[in-house]
Design a protein around this motif. Structure first.
Motif, PDB file in Angstrom:
ATOM      1  N   ALA A 151     -30.668-107.289  53.342  1.00 23.39           N
ATOM      2  CA  ALA A 151     -30.462-106.066  52.554  1.00 23.39           C
ATOM      3  C   ALA A 151     -29.390-105.167  53.165  1.00 23.39           C
ATOM      4  O   ALA A 151     -29.124-104.085  52.637  1.00 23.39           O
ATOM      5  N   THR A 196     -26.494-104.279  50.808  1.00 25.95           N
ATOM      6  CA  THR A 196     -26.949-103.423  49.713  1.00 25.95           C
ATOM      7  C   THR A 196     -27.158-101.987  50.194  1.00 25.95           C
ATOM      8  O   THR A 196     -26.717-101.033  49.541  1.00 25.95           O
ATOM      9  N   ASP A 220     -23.783-100.374  51.024  1.00 28.03           N
ATOM     10  CA  ASP A 220     -23.014-100.036  49.812  1.00 28.03           C
ATOM     11  C   ASP A 220     -23.623 -98.835  49.082  1.00 28.03           C
ATOM     12  O   ASP A 220     -22.905 -97.930  48.659  1.00 28.03           O
ATOM     13  N   LEU A 256     -34.384 -98.270  46.785  1.00 27.94           N
ATOM     14  CA  LEU A 256     -34.808 -99.648  47.017  1.00 27.94           C
ATOM     15  C   LEU A 256     -36.305 -99.833  47.228  1.00 27.94           C
ATOM     16  O   LEU A 256     -36.786-100.955  47.231  1.00 27.94           O
ATOM     17  N   GLU A 263     -32.142-101.471  41.528  1.00 34.48           N
ATOM     18  CA  GLU A 263     -31.971-101.998  42.889  1.00 34.48           C
ATOM     19  C   GLU A 263     -33.296-102.507  43.463  1.00 34.48           C
ATOM     20  O   GLU A 263     -33.326-103.441  44.245  1.00 34.48           O
ATOM     21  N   LYS A 319     -28.668-110.964  44.367  1.00 40.09           N
ATOM     22  CA  LYS A 319     -28.913-109.529  44.488  1.00 40.09           C
ATOM     23  C   LYS A 319     -30.243-109.253  45.207  1.00 40.09           C
ATOM     24  O   LYS A 319     -30.349-108.327  45.994  1.00 40.09           O
TER      25      LYS A 319
END
Lengths: 253, 284
Positions: free
Chosen positions: A138, A141, A144, A173, B128, B156
């Motif tokens: 992660a 992610t 970013d 998240l 997300e 992802k």
């Protein structure tokens, strides 16, 4: 400071690997050259995360600021993650103290509005960057999301600190922010804002946690304590003092 | 096309001079391939419907050059997003029509309570935290089904360990009807950069009796009566609260399921109303 932190971890029975970005060797740790990284706004934590920590061969990383100590073994910190790829302990809802001024220079209400403008649908919480856990996969992610939020806020006239942008990424998240509040994991980690926590493992006992604004109180006994108000930590006599400010602890999956 | 007796041919086979009207819907390369200009050169009036929330390549140029004679929107929400671009072009909101006959209602009697979603396999459509979001709903003995899962989504969410409760199907692995009938709840959190212009699969699901739980801030207030035919949720706590009540209370769930289907059949997908709207859109 980092040396004292690692020493306290070993004294508490924590024998996981410590990987430290440092300008000089520290016993008992994997040490990496910290290079010269821009320290403004705390962004160096994200830079190290992306450029250095991501290269290490672990499934999970736990970031611990150097001004932290272990007073007991916190067990398995990964439990706090639930199924989220990141856990950064959340404090109070920003809506609880709307006019309070944060280190970013924004009020809680303004930071909350900024997060929601950029896609957060849940009520926004304040958070920390002194302790957090992240899944290796992660990292991109989180980096970013956090940097994108930083730059968007900057273009709108707000310079945010690492705790706010990491908190944003965390809340984008984590699914259920309420499950990631610090008070849900009272045995794991806390910041001692008022310098009342135990000093060492010998002194391990419950203490009265109060947040920075005294809006949250709880009797706790966390394994790891962030002690930003202590001017010095007990450093072993044989070691040189160490100015390192950050540390990454890695645990295998 | 054959099924509906509609004649068709390739663009190159169309006569050079034509009279009448051309309708183009949601063809991404319609402008960048210059097809729109070719259609106009043949003398046809051009009616265009984008259906998405973003401009296609060269769409703006076509508007500036007067290629588009009329623009159709699927919702007020979409029309607002395009109001600056199309301010000088006649416009009509036609919605979207789904044939109720293609999405029959079934009473849900699943062995395992099932939550899921169906959409294009576009990563921006997924929030997300997608897998965590489902797992944090606090539903025990549940199955999660997603159709149109692909490598981009797999990448992802590579940080997530999908357990046995997950059923991640590639696109068209099942018919949309079969898939939607397998769901009790259609829980549809969306990515933070994405805006849903209409939500076809939500209405298809409603027709089958699948209860939608969707995010606020899109256009779902036009297709869902909150608390009667589905739920429009402001945050995670609302998703969790509504889904847990529906999980525990079978009679309530059954009631909402029927109401969702009837509302979709009688109001959202009413054939006579849609025919009227489309005739007006294409003849005035």
């Amino acid at each position: 400071m980092m040396e004292a932190c690692v020493r306290s971890a070993r004294d508490a029975g924590v024998f996981k690997d410590f990987n430290v970005m440092t300008d000089r060797p520290i016993p008992g740790c994997e040490c990496y050259d910290s290079h010269k990284v821009e320290k403004s706004f705390g962004l160096f934590k994200l830079i190290y995360l992306k450029s250095a920590i991501s290269k290490l061969n672990y499934d999970y990383f736990i970031w611990i600021d150097a001004d932290s100590i272990f007073v007991n073994n916190p067990g398995s910190p990964l439990v706090a993650m639930r199924s989220s790829p990141i856990h950064a302990p959340l404090n109070e809802k920003l809506s609880m103290t709307p006019e309070l001024l944060l280190e970013d220079g924004l009020t809680c209400k303004q930071l909350s509005a900024l997060m929601q403008h950029h896609g957060l649908t849940n009520p926004a919480y304040s958070s920390t960057s002194a302790f957090w856990i992240i899944h290796h996969d992660a990292i991109d992610t989180v980096y970013d999301l956090a940097l994108e939020f930083f730059h968007k806020a900057k273009s709108e006239g707000s310079i945010l600190q690492i705790s706010s942008i990491l908190g944003y990424a965390m809340q984008m998240l984590c699914g259920n922010p309420e499950a990631h509040r610090r008070r849900r994991n009272p045995d794991l980690w806390a910041t001692d804002f008022h310098n009342v926590a135990p000093n060492s493992i010998e002194d391990d006992q419950q203490w009265r946690y109060r947040d920075m604004f005294c809006s949250d109180e709880q009797f706790i006994n966390p394994g790891i304590i962030h002690v930003p108000r202590r001017k010095s930590l007990p450093v072993p006599e044989q070691a040189n003092s160490h100015p390192g400010q950050l540390e990454a602890r890695a645990v295998d999956g | 096309m054959d099924q509906f007796n509609i004649p068709y041919c390739l663009l190159k086979d169309l006569p050079q001079k034509l009279e009448g009207l051309a309708l183009a819907i949601c063809e991404e390369h319609f402008f960048s391939s210059r097809t729109a200009w070719e259609v106009k050169q043949r003398g046809l009036k051009l009616v265009w419907s984008n259906e998405m929330m973003w401009e296609f390549a060269d769409e703006k140029a076509a508007v500036k050059e007067g290629i588009i004679d009329k623009v159709l929107f699927v919702s007020e929400f979409q029309a607002r997003a395009f109001e600056r671009l199309y301010n000088s072009v006649p416009a009509e909101i036609v919605g979207n029509y789904i044939s109720p006959a293609a999405f029959s209602f079934i009473d849900r009697r699943h062995k395992t309570f099932t939550v899921g979603r169906l959409s294009r396999s576009d990563t921006v459509k997924f929030p997300e935290d997608f897998p965590v979001f489902y797992e944090e709903l606090g539903l025990s003995d549940v199955k999660f089904r997603v159709m149109a899962w692909d490598d981009k989504l797999r990448k992802k969410y590579r940080w997530h360990k999908f357990g046995d409760e997950w059923d991640l199907l590639p696109q068209n692995k099942e018919s949309a009807l079969k898939f939607l009938q397998s769901l009790d709840l259609f829980i549809y959190p969306l990515g933070h950069t994405f805006k849903e212009s209409w939500g076809r699969s939500v209405v298809e699901g409603m027709l089958t009796g699948c209860i939608p739980l969707v995010p606020a801030g899109h256009q779902f207030h036009n297709s869902i009566i909150h608390g009667e035919t589905g739920f429009i949720c402001n945050d995670f706590e609302e998703y969790r609260g509504f889904s847990q009540r529906l999980y525990r209370d079978f009679r309530y769930r059954n009631q909402i399921s029927r109401q969702a289907s009837e509302y979709a059949r009688n109001s959202l997908c009413n054939e006579d109303l849609h025919r009227e709207v489309w005739l007006r859109a294409l003849t005035t």
